[in-house]
Design a protein around this motif. Structure first.
Motif, PDB file in Angstrom:
ATOM      1  N   PRO A   6       0.848  -1.193   0.000  1.00  0.00           N
ATOM      2  CA  PRO A   6       0.000   0.000   0.000  1.00  0.00           C
ATOM      3  C   PRO A   6       0.889   1.251   0.000  1.00  0.00           C
ATOM      4  CG  PRO A   6      -0.557  -1.493   1.814  1.00  0.00           C
ATOM      5  CD  PRO A   6       0.741  -1.961   1.253  1.00  0.00           C
ATOM      6  N   ARG A   7       0.322   2.361  -0.414  1.00  0.00           N
ATOM      7  CA  ARG A   7       1.021   3.636  -0.305  1.00  0.00           C
ATOM      8  C   ARG A   7       0.705   4.256   1.050  1.00  0.00           C
ATOM      9  NH1 ARG A   7      -0.846   5.451  -6.320  1.00  0.00           N
ATOM     10  NH2 ARG A   7      -2.505   4.030  -5.735  1.00  0.00           N
ATOM     11  N   GLY A   8       1.754   4.501   1.836  1.00  0.00           N
ATOM     12  CA  GLY A   8       1.570   5.057   3.167  1.00  0.00           C
ATOM     13  C   GLY A   8       1.962   6.518   3.233  1.00  0.00           C
ATOM     14  N   ARG A   9       1.234   7.290   4.008  1.00  0.00           N
ATOM     15  CA  ARG A   9       1.598   8.698   4.213  1.00  0.00           C
ATOM     16  C   ARG A   9       3.006   8.792   4.810  1.00  0.00           C
ATOM     17  NH1 ARG A   9      -3.567   8.844   6.954  1.00  0.00           N
ATOM     18  NH2 ARG A   9      -5.186   9.862   5.716  1.00  0.00           N
ATOM     19  N   VAL A  10       3.655   9.914   4.577  1.00  0.00           N
ATOM     20  CA  VAL A  10       4.994  10.101   5.118  1.00  0.00           C
ATOM     21  C   VAL A  10       4.934  10.351   6.624  1.00  0.00           C
ATOM     22  CG1 VAL A  10       6.053  10.900   2.995  1.00  0.00           C
ATOM     23  CG2 VAL A  10       4.929  12.543   4.498  1.00  0.00           C
ATOM     24  N   ARG A  11       6.096  10.294   7.240  1.00  0.00           N
ATOM     25  CA  ARG A  11       6.211  10.355   8.696  1.00  0.00           C
ATOM     26  C   ARG A  11       5.483  11.544   9.306  1.00  0.00           C
ATOM     27  NH1 ARG A  11      10.169   8.047  11.707  1.00  0.00           N
ATOM     28  NH2 ARG A  11      11.539   7.831   9.885  1.00  0.00           N
ATOM     29  N   GLY A  65      10.989  -3.364 -10.405  1.00  0.00           N
ATOM     30  CA  GLY A  65      10.005  -2.498  -9.746  1.00  0.00           C
ATOM     31  C   GLY A  65      10.688  -1.295  -9.130  1.00  0.00           C
ATOM     32  N   GLY A  66      10.323  -0.972  -7.908  1.00  0.00           N
ATOM     33  CA  GLY A  66      10.930   0.194  -7.281  1.00  0.00           C
ATOM     34  C   GLY A  66      10.547   0.319  -5.832  1.00  0.00           C
ATOM     35  N   VAL A  67      11.230   1.207  -5.158  1.00  0.00           N
ATOM     36  CA  VAL A  67      10.948   1.444  -3.740  1.00  0.00           C
ATOM     37  C   VAL A  67      11.332   2.865  -3.393  1.00  0.00           C
ATOM     38  CG1 VAL A  67      13.230   0.698  -2.881  1.00  0.00           C
ATOM     39  CG2 VAL A  67      11.204   0.476  -1.408  1.00  0.00           C
ATOM     40  N   GLU A  68      10.618   3.450  -2.474  1.00  0.00           N
ATOM     41  CA  GLU A  68      10.954   4.773  -1.952  1.00  0.00           C
ATOM     42  C   GLU A  68      10.333   4.918  -0.572  1.00  0.00           C
ATOM     43  OE1 GLU A  68      13.486   7.709  -3.406  1.00  0.00           O
ATOM     44  OE2 GLU A  68      12.398   6.468  -4.845  1.00  0.00           O
ATOM     45  N   SER A  69      11.186   5.171   0.411  1.00  0.00           N
ATOM     46  CA  SER A  69      10.689   5.580   1.720  1.00  0.00           C
ATOM     47  C   SER A  69      10.970   7.065   1.855  1.00  0.00           C
ATOM     48  CB  SER A  69      11.375   4.820   2.855  1.00  0.00           C
ATOM     49  OG  SER A  69      10.970   5.357   4.105  1.00  0.00           O
ATOM     50  N   MET A  70       9.988   7.878   1.508  1.00  0.00           N
ATOM     51  CA  MET A  70      10.169   9.315   1.561  1.00  0.00           C
ATOM     52  C   MET A  70      10.157   9.828   2.991  1.00  0.00           C
ATOM     53  SD  MET A  70       8.004  10.459  -1.822  1.00  0.00           S
ATOM     54  CE  MET A  70       8.830  12.047  -1.968  1.00  0.00           C
ATOM     55  N   SER A  71       9.676   8.993   3.914  1.00  0.00           N
ATOM     56  CA  SER A  71       9.743   9.345   5.335  1.00  0.00           C
ATOM     57  C   SER A  71      11.181   9.322   5.822  1.00  0.00           C
ATOM     58  CB  SER A  71       8.916   8.359   6.170  1.00  0.00           C
ATOM     59  OG  SER A  71       7.549   8.488   5.935  1.00  0.00           O
ATOM     60  N   GLN A 108       0.912  13.752  -3.262  1.00  0.00           N
ATOM     61  CA  GLN A 108       1.216  13.552  -1.861  1.00  0.00           C
ATOM     62  C   GLN A 108       2.479  12.700  -1.716  1.00  0.00           C
ATOM     63  OE1 GLN A 108      -0.833  15.403   0.214  1.00  0.00           O
ATOM     64  NE2 GLN A 108      -1.454  15.975  -1.855  1.00  0.00           N
ATOM     65  N   LEU A 109       3.298  13.006  -0.732  1.00  0.00           N
ATOM     66  CA  LEU A 109       4.500  12.222  -0.477  1.00  0.00           C
ATOM     67  C   LEU A 109       4.092  10.892   0.142  1.00  0.00           C
ATOM     68  CD1 LEU A 109       6.755  15.034   1.042  1.00  0.00           C
ATOM     69  CD2 LEU A 109       6.377  14.458  -1.361  1.00  0.00           C
ATOM     70  N   ALA A 110       4.810   9.822  -0.192  1.00  0.00           N
ATOM     71  CA  ALA A 110       4.381   8.501   0.257  1.00  0.00           C
ATOM     72  C   ALA A 110       5.554   7.537   0.343  1.00  0.00           C
ATOM     73  CB  ALA A 110       3.322   7.934  -0.688  1.00  0.00           C
ATOM     74  N   ASP A 111       5.333   6.446   1.079  1.00  0.00           N
ATOM     75  CA  ASP A 111       6.273   5.339   1.200  1.00  0.00           C
ATOM     76  C   ASP A 111       5.638   4.105   0.566  1.00  0.00           C
ATOM     77  OD1 ASP A 111       7.713   7.097   2.887  1.00  0.00           O
ATOM     78  OD2 ASP A 111       6.682   6.324   4.665  1.00  0.00           O
ATOM     79  N   ALA A 112       6.395   3.370  -0.265  1.00  0.00           N
ATOM     80  CA  ALA A 112       5.833   2.172  -0.891  1.00  0.00           C
ATOM     81  C   ALA A 112       6.915   1.430  -1.649  1.00  0.00           C
ATOM     82  CB  ALA A 112       4.678   2.514  -1.837  1.00  0.00           C
ATOM     83  N   ALA A 113       6.552   0.226  -2.095  1.00  0.00           N
ATOM     84  CA  ALA A 113       7.409  -0.575  -2.962  1.00  0.00           C
ATOM     85  C   ALA A 113       6.542  -1.307  -3.969  1.00  0.00           C
ATOM     86  CB  ALA A 113       8.228  -1.576  -2.147  1.00  0.00           C
ATOM     87  N   SER A 114       7.136  -1.682  -5.096  1.00  0.00           N
ATOM     88  CA  SER A 114       6.428  -2.445  -6.130  1.00  0.00           C
ATOM     89  C   SER A 114       7.403  -3.426  -6.767  1.00  0.00           C
ATOM     90  CB  SER A 114       5.844  -1.516  -7.197  1.00  0.00           C
ATOM     91  OG  SER A 114       6.865  -0.720  -7.790  1.00  0.00           O
ATOM     92  N   ALA A 115       6.901  -4.580  -7.204  1.00  0.00           N
ATOM     93  CA  ALA A 115       7.768  -5.604  -7.793  1.00  0.00           C
ATOM     94  C   ALA A 115       6.990  -6.379  -8.851  1.00  0.00           C
ATOM     95  CB  ALA A 115       8.281  -6.551  -6.714  1.00  0.00           C
ATOM     96  N   VAL A 116       7.450  -6.308 -10.097  1.00  0.00           N
ATOM     97  CA  VAL A 116       6.802  -6.963 -11.223  1.00  0.00           C
ATOM     98  C   VAL A 116       7.660  -8.155 -11.651  1.00  0.00           C
ATOM     99  CG1 VAL A 116       5.976  -6.658 -13.590  1.00  0.00           C
ATOM    100  CG2 VAL A 116       5.824  -4.761 -11.950  1.00  0.00           C
ATOM    101  N   LEU A 117       7.031  -9.312 -11.846  1.00  0.00           N
ATOM    102  CA  LEU A 117       7.737 -10.517 -12.264  1.00  0.00           C
ATOM    103  C   LEU A 117       7.616 -10.659 -13.777  1.00  0.00           C
ATOM    104  CD1 LEU A 117       9.288 -13.056 -11.256  1.00  0.00           C
ATOM    105  CD2 LEU A 117       7.074 -14.227 -11.208  1.00  0.00           C
TER     106      LEU A 117
END
Length: 397
Positions: A14-19, A117-123, A253-262
């Protein structure tokens, strides 16, 4: 380009709100967010030892996200040390870049099975936390045309004649559609020590009204980098909107999330005993004079041409809401029906986790196309410095 990179899976957190907004994922490092998706693939029966490479898009490869966070995520997931992993960075386009790179490996015969895929923890790793030289050095700033991304968005909206009310109305639509979105099958709940931290995208505010958004102040009207934008477009019909256009409500909106495509070949699917859900058909990168935020049209048209299809063949468009102007602009330029663009909301309401966004757009498009019985979808992300990436996918229904 006749790609044959089949899509065997598309997972995301899920996309989570930043800290600062009390986000549920703010305490989870990037390698754990992505590693959780790798662990889920193992539980679904994918043999990690069969994976040739893992490619992770990261917009800000700094701090916890530096030093090949993809390789760290493999260790966190308990994957074999024989699996290779690396990162790519093309700012907001990083996730789509990773998917295109993985598809190219498979389509060329260089690899049989790829996780991209990708990942970003903007928090934990804020945007521009890496202090890029073009953002700090005035000479490099002038050379590259770097401005605050909100200035680029306002410049784009003014150049193409969008009004403040049109942008606000789009934000209302994004919130309404995100709040009414289905339970995405692609979402893997984030767990820590057996406790579920988040299982749905955060951020949507049902009941958002245009009247209340109209009362919000604009964000970028007094930004000093407008002077640089004026110099860059002095000979090209520069327009600075009086009072500004975008607000906190029409910004992503800034968010934390990851995604992975096979992604894999026909042979890989037979080895694993799984059926493909679709394929990555084509991809394209494009750019315009920085800081323009309108390269999405060129990227999309290139990708569609390489796929051998036209706009009329597209059933679903997932256009990153890099600000409210970007989906509005591309829908106008490609003459897309509004109902096929971001049908279940987007970054203005539930967040843009930078490097993770490309995989999220693909997962969402794949599910939407499957609901429609299959067909083509186009994914587009515009980025800072005038960049954009587009990917065309096909779902088999």
């Amino acid at each position: 380009m006749a790609a044959n990179a089949l899509i065997y899976g598309a997972l995301r957190t899920p996309r989570g709100r930043v800290r600062r907004e009390g986000g549920a994922l703010a305490g989870v490092p990037a390698h754990e967010l992505f590693g959780g998706l790798l662990s889920e693939y193992s539980r679904l029966g994918v043999s990690a030892a069969e994976v040739d490479d893992v490619i992770v898009g990261v917009s800000t490869p700094f701090g916890e996200q530096a030093g090949d966070v993809a390789r760290v995520a493999l260790s966190a997931a308990g994957w074999p040390e024989t699996v290779s992993a690396g990162t790519v960075s093309r700012m907001c386009c990083s996730g789509l870049d990773a998917i295109a790179s993985g598809a190219a490996q498979v389509a060329s015969g260089g690899s049989e099975l790829i996780v991209a895929g990708g990942v970003e923890s903007m928090s934990r790793t804020p945007m521009f936390g890496d202090k890029p030289a073009f953002a700090l050095d005035s000479e490099l700033g002038e050379l590259t045309g770097f401005v605050t991304i909100g200035v680029a968005a306002d410049l784009t909206a003014a150049r193409f004649g969008f009004t403040r009310s049109e942008l606000d109305d789009y934000a209302v639509r994004s919130h309404e559609q995100s709040a009414a979105a289905p339970t995405w099958r692609s979402i893997v709940p984030v767990r820590v020590s057996g406790k579920v931290l988040l299982e749905r995208d955060e951020g949507a505010r049902p009941g958002t009204r245009a009247e209340s958004l109209a009362e919000l102040p604009t964000l970028f009207d007094d930004d000093p980098l407008w002077e640089r934008a004026a110099r860059r477009f002095a000979d090209d019909g520069f327009v600075r909107p009086v009072g500004g256009l975008h607000t906190v409500a029409t910004a992503p909106q800034l968010a934390d999330a990851a995604s992975a495509v096979l992604l894999g070949s026909v042979a890989a699917g037979k080895t694993l005993g799984i059926e493909p859900r679709g394929r990555v058909v084509s991809w394209a990168h494009a750019a315009v004079r920085s800081p323009g935020l309108w390269a999405g049209e060129a990227a999309a048209r290139k990708a569609l041409a390489r796929a051998g299809i036209g706009v009329a063949d597209v059933a679903v468009a997932e256009i990153n809401e890099s600000f409210a102007v970007t989906p509005l602009l591309l829908a106008r330029q490609l003459e897309l029906d509004a109902g096929m663009v971001n049908a279940h909301g987007g970054a203005v309401s539930v967040g843009h986790p930078l490097g993770a966004s490309g995989g999220i757009l693909l997962a969402n498009a794949l599910e939407r196309l499957e609901e429609l019985g299959g067909g083509y979808g186009v994914l587009v992300i515009p980025a800072a410095l005038g960049l954009a990436t587009a990917v065309v996918v096909e779902a088999f229904g």
